[in-house]
Design an enzyme around this catalytic site. Structure first.
Site, PDB file in Angstrom:
ATOM      1  N   GLY A   1      35.616  33.699  60.177  1.00 56.05           N
ATOM      2  CA  GLY A   1      34.478  33.502  59.285  1.00 56.05           C
ATOM      3  C   GLY A   1      33.943  34.722  58.564  1.00 56.05           C
ATOM      4  O   GLY A   1      33.541  34.635  57.398  1.00 56.05           O
TER       5      GLY A   1
ATOM      6  N   THR B   1      38.190  24.107  63.800  1.00 54.03           N
ATOM      7  CA  THR B   1      37.149  23.726  62.862  1.00 54.03           C
ATOM      8  C   THR B   1      37.673  22.565  62.027  1.00 54.03           C
ATOM      9  O   THR B   1      38.865  22.482  61.771  1.00 54.03           O
ATOM     10  CB  THR B   1      36.895  24.937  61.931  1.00 54.03           C
ATOM     11  OG1 THR B   1      36.231  25.932  62.677  1.00 54.03           O
ATOM     12  CG2 THR B   1      36.062  24.571  60.720  1.00 54.03           C
TER      13      THR B   1
ATOM     14  N   ARG C   1      25.271  34.003  66.324  1.00 55.47           N
ATOM     15  CA  ARG C   1      26.203  34.305  65.214  1.00 55.47           C
ATOM     16  C   ARG C   1      26.408  33.058  64.350  1.00 55.47           C
ATOM     17  O   ARG C   1      26.618  31.969  64.842  1.00 55.47           O
ATOM     18  CB  ARG C   1      27.535  34.785  65.777  1.00 55.47           C
ATOM     19  CG  ARG C   1      28.617  35.063  64.725  1.00 55.47           C
ATOM     20  CD  ARG C   1      29.552  33.879  64.545  1.00 55.47           C
ATOM     21  NE  ARG C   1      30.718  34.198  63.739  1.00 55.47           N
ATOM     22  CZ  ARG C   1      31.577  33.283  63.301  1.00 55.47           C
ATOM     23  NH1 ARG C   1      31.400  32.017  63.574  1.00 55.47           N
ATOM     24  NH2 ARG C   1      32.622  33.643  62.594  1.00 55.47           N
TER      25      ARG C   1
ATOM     26  N   THR D   1      38.648  27.274  56.618  1.00 56.28           N
ATOM     27  CA  THR D   1      38.748  27.503  58.054  1.00 56.28           C
ATOM     28  C   THR D   1      39.448  28.835  58.292  1.00 56.28           C
ATOM     29  O   THR D   1      40.389  29.181  57.579  1.00 56.28           O
ATOM     30  CB  THR D   1      39.505  26.378  58.774  1.00 56.28           C
ATOM     31  OG1 THR D   1      39.672  26.756  60.151  1.00 56.28           O
ATOM     32  CG2 THR D   1      40.863  26.075  58.157  1.00 56.28           C
ATOM     33  N   GLY D   2      38.964  29.563  59.279  1.00 56.39           N
ATOM     34  CA  GLY D   2      39.570  30.859  59.564  1.00 56.39           C
ATOM     35  C   GLY D   2      38.537  31.801  60.149  1.00 56.39           C
ATOM     36  O   GLY D   2      37.466  31.367  60.589  1.00 56.39           O
TER      37      GLY D   2
ATOM     38  N   GLY E   1      28.737  31.558  61.190  1.00 53.16           N
ATOM     39  CA  GLY E   1      29.976  31.815  60.458  1.00 53.16           C
ATOM     40  C   GLY E   1      29.903  31.390  59.003  1.00 53.16           C
ATOM     41  O   GLY E   1      28.814  31.184  58.441  1.00 53.16           O
ATOM     42  N   ASP E   2      31.060  31.251  58.394  1.00 50.91           N
ATOM     43  CA  ASP E   2      31.137  30.894  56.977  1.00 50.91           C
ATOM     44  C   ASP E   2      30.852  29.408  56.715  1.00 50.91           C
ATOM     45  O   ASP E   2      30.391  29.031  55.638  1.00 50.91           O
ATOM     46  CB  ASP E   2      32.536  31.232  56.424  1.00 50.91           C
ATOM     47  CG  ASP E   2      33.639  30.505  57.182  1.00 50.91           C
ATOM     48  OD1 ASP E   2      33.598  30.496  58.429  1.00 50.91           O
ATOM     49  OD2 ASP E   2      34.527  29.927  56.542  1.00 50.91           O
TER      50      ASP E   2
HETATM   51  N1  ASP Z   1      35.455  29.626  60.144  1.00 51.60           N
HETATM   52  C1  ASP Z   1      34.936  29.313  61.457  1.00 51.60           C
HETATM   53  C2  ASP Z   1      33.932  30.352  61.846  1.00 51.60           C
HETATM   54  O1  ASP Z   1      34.174  31.523  61.633  1.00 51.60           O
HETATM   55  C3  ASP Z   1      35.988  29.227  62.521  1.00 51.60           C
HETATM   56  C4  ASP Z   1      37.245  28.471  62.194  1.00 51.60           C
HETATM   57  O2  ASP Z   1      37.437  28.036  61.079  1.00 51.60           O
HETATM   58  O3  ASP Z   1      38.082  28.279  63.125  1.00 51.60           O
HETATM   59  O4  ASP Z   1      32.925  30.013  62.413  1.00 51.60           O
END
Ligand code: ASP
Length: 311
Positions: free
Chosen positions: A231, A177, A205, A228-229, A207-208
């Site tokens: 979500g 991301t 789906r 990032t992470g 995400g955040d």
């Molecule tokens: N945060 C992103 C999500 O969950 C994914 C990522 O940051 O790698 O969609």
């Protein structure tokens, strides 16, 4: 003119030095530096924080190494569905898109939602119709295809497991991301984030990333944050806004607030990942609880650093 700062990320996850080869590492560093230089050059020539973060994110969206735009991962239906958001700290203006496909630069569409619609978040077919009305650049499915991401998805196909793109065992297949936060010469802040989400995520789906306050937030009174992470925990922790709240209501510094959210609040709910942030004085931070996070910072105070691993 005050201090100017640009901070970027290219995703977080299990990024181990022992598994990276020198060519891959050089390629990531080069791409991150290109995005940093592009955004910073704009800030230095008087552009707004918004222009700088959009430009930096565009560079990363066009780069197949990262899980956004061109490099987006596959969902459970074998397709790419992308999310993106942009927020300005001056008047709390924001635009976001979710579950879109075939749009070359989702961050540009998020910007148009902010500037040309009366809404904050558009998703799916409605967002795509808006994209066509705005004559956004679209690309065929082939443009988004990459063998590496396809193979990554194939490993999980038929299961209900999802994976952060950087948690693949093979470093050559790691992508991320992307996000950028900036403080411009007038003390205005902006945050931008763009993603293909998690590999093998359910169809539909979200995400955040496109949720204002979760993965993306900006307020001139406090900070601009891009996360990032994984979500889902980031959504439950209302992560980006929480950093802003800790600064506004508890008087914490940017660094203290980010540290608390990443290493305490998120960890308690198994929220693996990290974030970048900047405040109106131009202080920039990059904090993560995962093994690594692709990241970079450039500022008028002379910082110009790229990082990948935990130091
Ligand atoms: N945060 C992103 C999500 O969950 C994914 C990522 O940051 O790698 O969609």
């Amino acid at each position: 003119m005050g201090e100017i700062t640009l901070v970027i990320h290219g995703g977080a996850g299990t990024i181990l030095r022992s598994k990276m080869n020198p060519d891959m590492e050089a390629a990531y560093r080069k791409s991150l530096q290109a995005a940093l230089d592009r955004g910073y050059q704009l800030l230095a020539s008087g552009a707004t924080a918004t222009e700088a973060v959009v430009a930096a994110v565009r560079v990363l969206e066009d780069d197949i190494l990262f899980n956004a735009g061109k490099g987006a991962v596959f969902n459970r239906a074998g397709r790419q569905e992308m999310d993106a958001a942009l927020m300005e700290g001056k008047e709390l203006r924001a635009g976001a898109v979710a579950s879109i496909h075939n749009v070359r630069n989702p961050i540009e569409l998020a910007r148009l939602v902010m500037t040309r619609s009366e809404h904050v978040l558009l998703m799916g077919e409605g967002a795509l119709e808006f994209a066509r009305m705005q004559e956004m650049k679209m690309e065929p499915d082939d443009y988004f295809f990459s063998q590496q991401r396809y193979d990554q998805w194939k490993k999980l196909q038929g299961t209900h497991q999802t994976a952060m793109d950087h948690n693949d065992e093979d470093p050559a297949k790691k992508m991320g991301t992307v996000g950028a936060v900036a403080c411009d010469g007038n003390g205005n802040l902006a945050a931008a984030t763009s993603t293909g989400g998690m590999t093998n995520k359910a169809f539909g789906r979200i995400g955040d990333t496109p949720l204002i306050g979760a993965g993306t937030y900006a307020n001139n009174k406090t900070c601009a944050i891009s996360c990032t992470g994984h979500g889902e925990p980031f959504i439950r922790a209302v992560t980006a806004y929480d950093v802003s709240c800790l600064m506004e209501y508890r008087g914490l510094s940017l660094k203290e607030a980010m540290h608390f959210v990443v290493h305490d609040k998120l960890l308690k709910i198994e929220g693996e990942g990290g974030m970048i942030g900047v405040d109106a004085q131009g202080n920039g931070e990059m904090i993560f609880n995962s093994e690594g996070m692709y990241r970079g910072i450039k500022s008028s105070r002379g910082q110009n650093e790229i990082g990948i691993y935990r130091s």
